[in-house]
Motif scaffolding. Sequence first.
Motif, mmCIF file in Angstrom:
data_model
loop_
_atom_site.group_PDB
_atom_site.id
_atom_site.type_symbol
_atom_site.label_atom_id
_atom_site.label_comp_id
_atom_site.label_asym_id
_atom_site.label_seq_id
_atom_site.Cartn_x
_atom_site.Cartn_y
_atom_site.Cartn_z
ATOM 1 N N THR A 78 56.287 37.755 37.454
ATOM 2 C CA THR A 78 56.142 39.133 36.997
ATOM 3 C C THR A 78 56.316 40.076 38.176
ATOM 4 N N LYS A 80 55.640 43.794 39.753
ATOM 5 C CA LYS A 80 54.854 45.021 39.678
ATOM 6 C C LYS A 80 55.320 45.944 40.801
ATOM 7 N N LYS A 88 45.852 45.138 39.224
ATOM 8 C CA LYS A 88 45.395 45.116 37.832
ATOM 9 C C LYS A 88 45.801 43.818 37.160
ATOM 10 N N GLU A 89 47.025 43.371 37.394
ATOM 11 C CA GLU A 89 47.500 42.121 36.809
ATOM 12 C C GLU A 89 46.737 40.918 37.376
ATOM 13 N N ASN A 91 43.696 40.887 38.579
ATOM 14 C CA ASN A 91 42.335 40.880 38.031
ATOM 15 C C ASN A 91 42.315 40.403 36.581
ATOM 16 N N ARG A 92 43.392 40.684 35.849
ATOM 17 C CA ARG A 92 43.490 40.173 34.479
ATOM 18 C C ARG A 92 43.585 38.644 34.495
ATOM 19 N N LEU A 93 44.374 38.106 35.406
ATOM 20 C CA LEU A 93 44.551 36.662 35.490
ATOM 21 C C LEU A 93 43.301 35.955 36.025
ATOM 22 N N ARG A 94 42.575 36.618 36.916
ATOM 23 C CA ARG A 94 41.366 36.005 37.484
ATOM 24 C C ARG A 94 40.241 35.881 36.469
ATOM 25 N N ARG A 95 40.188 36.818 35.531
ATOM 26 C CA ARG A 95 39.146 36.812 34.503
ATOM 27 C C ARG A 95 37.733 36.775 35.100
#
Length: 218
Positions: A78, A80, A88-89, A91-95
Amino acid sequence: MSRLVPDKWLKTNVLLKHQGIARHIPETRKFTGPQLARMLNKYGRVVIKPSLGTGGHGVILIYKQGTSYMIHHKQSVTRKRTLRGMLKEINRLRRGRAYLVQRGISLAQIDGRPIDFRVKLIVRNGRWITKAIVAKWARPGLIVTNICQGGTLLKARDAIRRSLSVAPEEKVRKLRALSYRSMRILSASFPGIDKLGFDYGVDTRGRIWMLEVNTKPS
């Protein structure tokens, strides 16, 4: 009963206190957004991975391409265009999980696919012995070499011969020696461990890097 030390940072931090071993460990820090940004600016390529976890699950490669940030996770890449969008991406993947950020190493490759090495030591009859020294070859499209994710086991000497113009026997000897030096430190710091799996990368110049250590190696 065998002692487990699952926290990657705990084991890395112990080894970093010993200069002869620390020089083989890529810069590794606890993950924060500013730390990730700093290391990307410094190295241009980093790997982030869960502090707790095995099998290569959750490992993400991030690298700069021009002014953009590329995020390689599993088989997808991906782009960015801003630091904010990249974070942001991530942090989304880290959960919300605790992660480490580590300097990215340009690993030796066979047919464009990265390889790394596993040295497994175990205690048998009260003494540490070498159980295995093998290479792992990533499945096409992946950055991780783990067998559970489709990687292929190779003989270490064959993998070195196919990927680097160096003497295989000498490189294997160095992998074993570094593992035994590290084992003595870790077994003193964590009494009761009786298995260790050292994962090494060898870069395109032939330099050995210790990527992580497991106390429950497969």
